[in-house]
Design an enzyme around this catalytic site. Sequence first.
Site, PDB file in Angstrom:
ATOM      1  N   ASP A  63       0.819  -1.208   0.000  1.00 58.57           N
ATOM      2  CA  ASP A  63       0.000   0.000   0.000  1.00 58.57           C
ATOM      3  C   ASP A  63       0.855   1.262   0.000  1.00 58.57           C
ATOM      4  OD1 ASP A  63      -2.261  -1.517  -0.050  1.00 58.57           O
ATOM      5  OD2 ASP A  63      -2.934  -1.030   1.974  1.00 58.57           O
ATOM      6  N   GLY A  64       1.992   1.223   0.712  1.00 59.29           N
ATOM      7  CA  GLY A  64       2.872   2.387   0.758  1.00 59.29           C
ATOM      8  C   GLY A  64       3.420   2.751  -0.605  1.00 59.29           C
ATOM      9  N   ASN A 137      -4.071   8.995   1.435  1.00 58.50           N
ATOM     10  CA  ASN A 137      -4.599   8.398   2.668  1.00 58.50           C
ATOM     11  C   ASN A 137      -5.060   9.433   3.689  1.00 58.50           C
ATOM     12  OD1 ASN A 137      -4.692   5.655   2.321  1.00 58.50           O
ATOM     13  ND2 ASN A 137      -2.936   5.186   3.609  1.00 58.50           N
ATOM     14  N   ASP A 138      -4.116  10.237   4.184  1.00 56.80           N
ATOM     15  CA  ASP A 138      -4.467  11.090   5.312  1.00 56.80           C
ATOM     16  C   ASP A 138      -3.432  12.175   5.574  1.00 56.80           C
ATOM     17  OD1 ASP A 138      -2.338   9.695   6.622  1.00 56.80           O
ATOM     18  OD2 ASP A 138      -3.731   8.183   7.334  1.00 56.80           O
ATOM     19  N   ARG A 165      -8.289  18.798  22.499  1.00 56.35           N
ATOM     20  CA  ARG A 165      -7.144  18.440  23.337  1.00 56.35           C
ATOM     21  C   ARG A 165      -6.954  16.945  23.142  1.00 56.35           C
ATOM     22  NH1 ARG A 165      -7.490  23.000  22.966  1.00 56.35           N
ATOM     23  NH2 ARG A 165      -7.507  24.649  24.545  1.00 56.35           N
ATOM     24  N   ASP A 167      -4.018  13.623  21.457  1.00 53.23           N
ATOM     25  CA  ASP A 167      -2.681  13.281  20.973  1.00 53.23           C
ATOM     26  C   ASP A 167      -2.482  13.767  19.545  1.00 53.23           C
ATOM     27  OD1 ASP A 167      -2.245  12.065  23.370  1.00 53.23           O
ATOM     28  OD2 ASP A 167      -2.160  10.014  22.601  1.00 53.23           O
ATOM     29  N   GLN A 238       4.530   9.824   4.716  1.00 55.41           N
ATOM     30  CA  GLN A 238       5.718   9.910   3.867  1.00 55.41           C
ATOM     31  C   GLN A 238       6.323  11.308   3.833  1.00 55.41           C
ATOM     32  OE1 GLN A 238       4.765   8.193   0.024  1.00 55.41           O
ATOM     33  NE2 GLN A 238       4.347   6.186   0.888  1.00 55.41           N
TER      34      GLN A 238
END
Length: 284
Positions: A63-64, A137-138, A165, A167, A238
Amino acid sequence: MNRNISKVMIVANLQKEGASLLIDDISNYLDSLGIEVTVFSYSGKTDIPKLASADLVFSLGGDGTVLFCSRIVESLSIPILAVNIGDFGFITEISKQEWKSAFIKYQNGQLNLSRRVMIKVMVERDGSRVAFHKGLNDAVISSNGISNIIKLNLKINETDLGKYRADGVIIATPTGSTAYSISAGGPILDPEMEALIINPICPFTLSNRPIVVSGNEVIHITVEEDQRTDVILSVDGQDAYPLKSGDKIIVERSQTRALLIRSDKRNFYDILRSKLNWSGGANA
């Protein structure tokens, strides 16, 4: 209707076992058909190569590798034939044993394209654009440390969504719904939907929940002052860019699409059922 294919680029991740042999097999076959072949192989982090023109790109890896390919061809509307080397990913539907039959069927007009939403991500600092990325993707805004809460303010278009608030926060495409977002409790979307997911990562306030918005919306994220940790933007895992307090991140749907050649052996839901072990039995 037959498709005219005269130029092909092969993008291969050499960290995947068998990649070199597959490059040779595909190159030799295409050469025998009189098709011009260009090969870009890489191992580890690499810059995006320039692609003048091609009728098709073979993605050899996982997928990468498809994410990497999508950034190479995103403005050129070039189809990607994604060949998985190893276990099936969520994006790669075609196995290394099926590449030739998939190519022939696509050339003969028997396989269609899956048109996937991509995002463009811009960072504004002191009124100037300091970074621009595109992803399949994101986009993830998170602390550059371990378990450190960051403070963000979110808006959809001109509507204030509130202060987060957490992570971090993930802005995912439908394709990216099965990547980092699903691990953070986000929903699974059909990969051809016109939508975006806003998904907080371990929010301090339980009322901050993942939401799905129209692909027409523009998402504005401001890094608030007095952060206790460094903040970083990552696109598709990436591209990374360090952020500062006051930075504004704008995420919206790109006008271009990633064009993935569909398999006739399996589809997204087949892969989803297999990867997530949706057997319906005691071990599901």
